[in-house]
Scaffold this motif. Structure first.
Motif, mmCIF file in Angstrom:
data_model
loop_
_atom_site.group_PDB
_atom_site.id
_atom_site.type_symbol
_atom_site.label_atom_id
_atom_site.label_comp_id
_atom_site.label_asym_id
_atom_site.label_seq_id
_atom_site.Cartn_x
_atom_site.Cartn_y
_atom_site.Cartn_z
ATOM 1 N N LEU A 37 0.831 -1.199 0.000
ATOM 2 C CA LEU A 37 0.000 0.000 0.000
ATOM 3 C C LEU A 37 0.871 1.257 0.000
ATOM 4 O O LEU A 37 1.945 1.244 0.571
ATOM 5 N N CYS A 38 0.425 2.239 -0.547
ATOM 6 C CA CYS A 38 -0.593 2.381 -1.572
ATOM 7 C C CYS A 38 0.116 2.310 -2.924
ATOM 8 O O CYS A 38 1.183 2.895 -3.086
ATOM 9 N N THR A 39 -0.488 1.627 -3.866
ATOM 10 C CA THR A 39 0.136 1.406 -5.173
ATOM 11 C C THR A 39 0.638 2.716 -5.776
ATOM 12 O O THR A 39 1.737 2.793 -6.312
ATOM 13 N N ASP A 40 -0.204 3.751 -5.692
ATOM 14 C CA ASP A 40 0.060 5.013 -6.368
ATOM 15 C C ASP A 40 0.930 5.977 -5.571
ATOM 16 O O ASP A 40 1.213 7.082 -6.045
ATOM 17 N N ILE A 41 1.383 5.580 -4.400
ATOM 18 C CA ILE A 41 2.247 6.466 -3.621
ATOM 19 C C ILE A 41 3.532 5.717 -3.249
ATOM 20 O O ILE A 41 4.561 5.878 -3.890
ATOM 21 N N ASP B 288 3.294 -7.242 -7.718
ATOM 22 C CA ASP B 288 2.111 -8.099 -7.796
ATOM 23 C C ASP B 288 0.881 -7.216 -7.633
ATOM 24 O O ASP B 288 0.528 -6.822 -6.517
ATOM 25 N N ALA B 289 0.234 -6.892 -8.738
ATOM 26 C CA ALA B 289 -0.897 -5.962 -8.739
ATOM 27 C C ALA B 289 -2.046 -6.457 -7.867
ATOM 28 O O ALA B 289 -2.756 -5.652 -7.256
ATOM 29 N N GLY B 290 -2.242 -7.758 -7.782
ATOM 30 C CA GLY B 290 -3.317 -8.323 -6.978
ATOM 31 C C GLY B 290 -3.061 -8.259 -5.485
ATOM 32 O O GLY B 290 -3.966 -8.489 -4.686
ATOM 33 N N CYS B 291 -1.825 -7.943 -5.123
ATOM 34 C CA CYS B 291 -1.461 -7.819 -3.706
ATOM 35 C C CYS B 291 -1.103 -6.380 -3.365
ATOM 36 O O CYS B 291 -0.282 -6.111 -2.487
ATOM 37 N N CYS B 292 -1.691 -5.461 -4.121
ATOM 38 C CA CYS B 292 -1.522 -4.028 -3.882
ATOM 39 C C CYS B 292 -2.902 -3.383 -3.914
ATOM 40 O O CYS B 292 -3.843 -3.938 -4.490
ATOM 41 N N ALA B 293 -2.995 -2.212 -3.337
ATOM 42 C CA ALA B 293 -4.208 -1.402 -3.436
ATOM 43 C C ALA B 293 -3.788 0.052 -3.423
ATOM 44 O O ALA B 293 -2.841 0.430 -2.726
ATOM 45 N N GLY B 294 -4.492 0.836 -4.211
ATOM 46 C CA GLY B 294 -4.205 2.257 -4.277
ATOM 47 C C GLY B 294 -5.203 3.070 -3.485
ATOM 48 O O GLY B 294 -6.148 2.541 -2.899
#
Length: 175
Positions: free
Chosen positions: A123-127, A148-154
């Motif tokens: 967390l967070c993908t975008d930061i 791993d996009a499925g193990c991230c959240a933005g």
């Protein structure tokens, strides 16, 4: 293969706290499953701010007090803390988005022949995920850096997707 899994900022404030999202809560079981079966070394980062957070540049641009050292929100989520203790995972406390110390340690491991690849999740993908992925890629342009996009959240689904595209553009491998 000497591969490291870097778990970025899996802290209460980003999952169930003041900056928590349903996406972060939904991805947590996948992340814990990944970490539980990961064969290499696990490293973690921990967003770390202090009481003067709102006076900092970040605090002025994101005026939400979070991850204040010593608070429940700053702590790793309980299931990750348990894993950290079991695996004796090193934690990099960082006061900004990316950890230069982490990148330097990874570079030293690479130069000693102790690193073949890096995988990031969190967390967070975008930061913080994108910041650490690009920092590591800049320090280590010849090793695979995977997110791993499925193990991230933005912060939002849209920002998560945008960050994945930025990383893909910079030769970070997205799963």
């Amino acid at each position: 293969m000497n591969k490291k899994l870097i778990m970025i900022d899996i802290q209460n404030d980003f999952v169930t706290g003041v900056l928590g999202t349903k996406e972060a809560q939904q991805m947590l079981p996948r992340l814990m499953e990944k970490a539980g079966s990961f064969q290499g070394e696990i490293l973690m980062t921990q967003d770390t701010h202090f009481e003067n957070y709102l006076e900092t540049q970040e605090g002025k641009l994101l005026p939400v007090s979070h991850c204040i050292k010593g608070t429940k929100g700053w702590e790793l989520v309980p299931e990750l803390e348990e894993l950290r203790q079991q695996r004796k995972a090193k934690v990099y406390q960082k006061s900004c988005f990316g950890s230069i110390r982490l990148a330097e340690d990874l570079k030293a491991a690479y130069e000693e022949g102790q690193l073949d690849g890096v995988e990031l999740a969190g967390l967070c993908t975008d930061i913080c995920v994108v910041s650490n992925a690009l920092l590591i890629k800049a320090f280590l342009p010849e090793i695979p850096v995977i997110v791993d996009a499925g193990c991230c959240a933005g912060v939002t689904v849209e920002k998560h997707m945008a960050a994945l595209e930025v990383m893909r553009s910079c030769q970070v491998i997205i799963w």
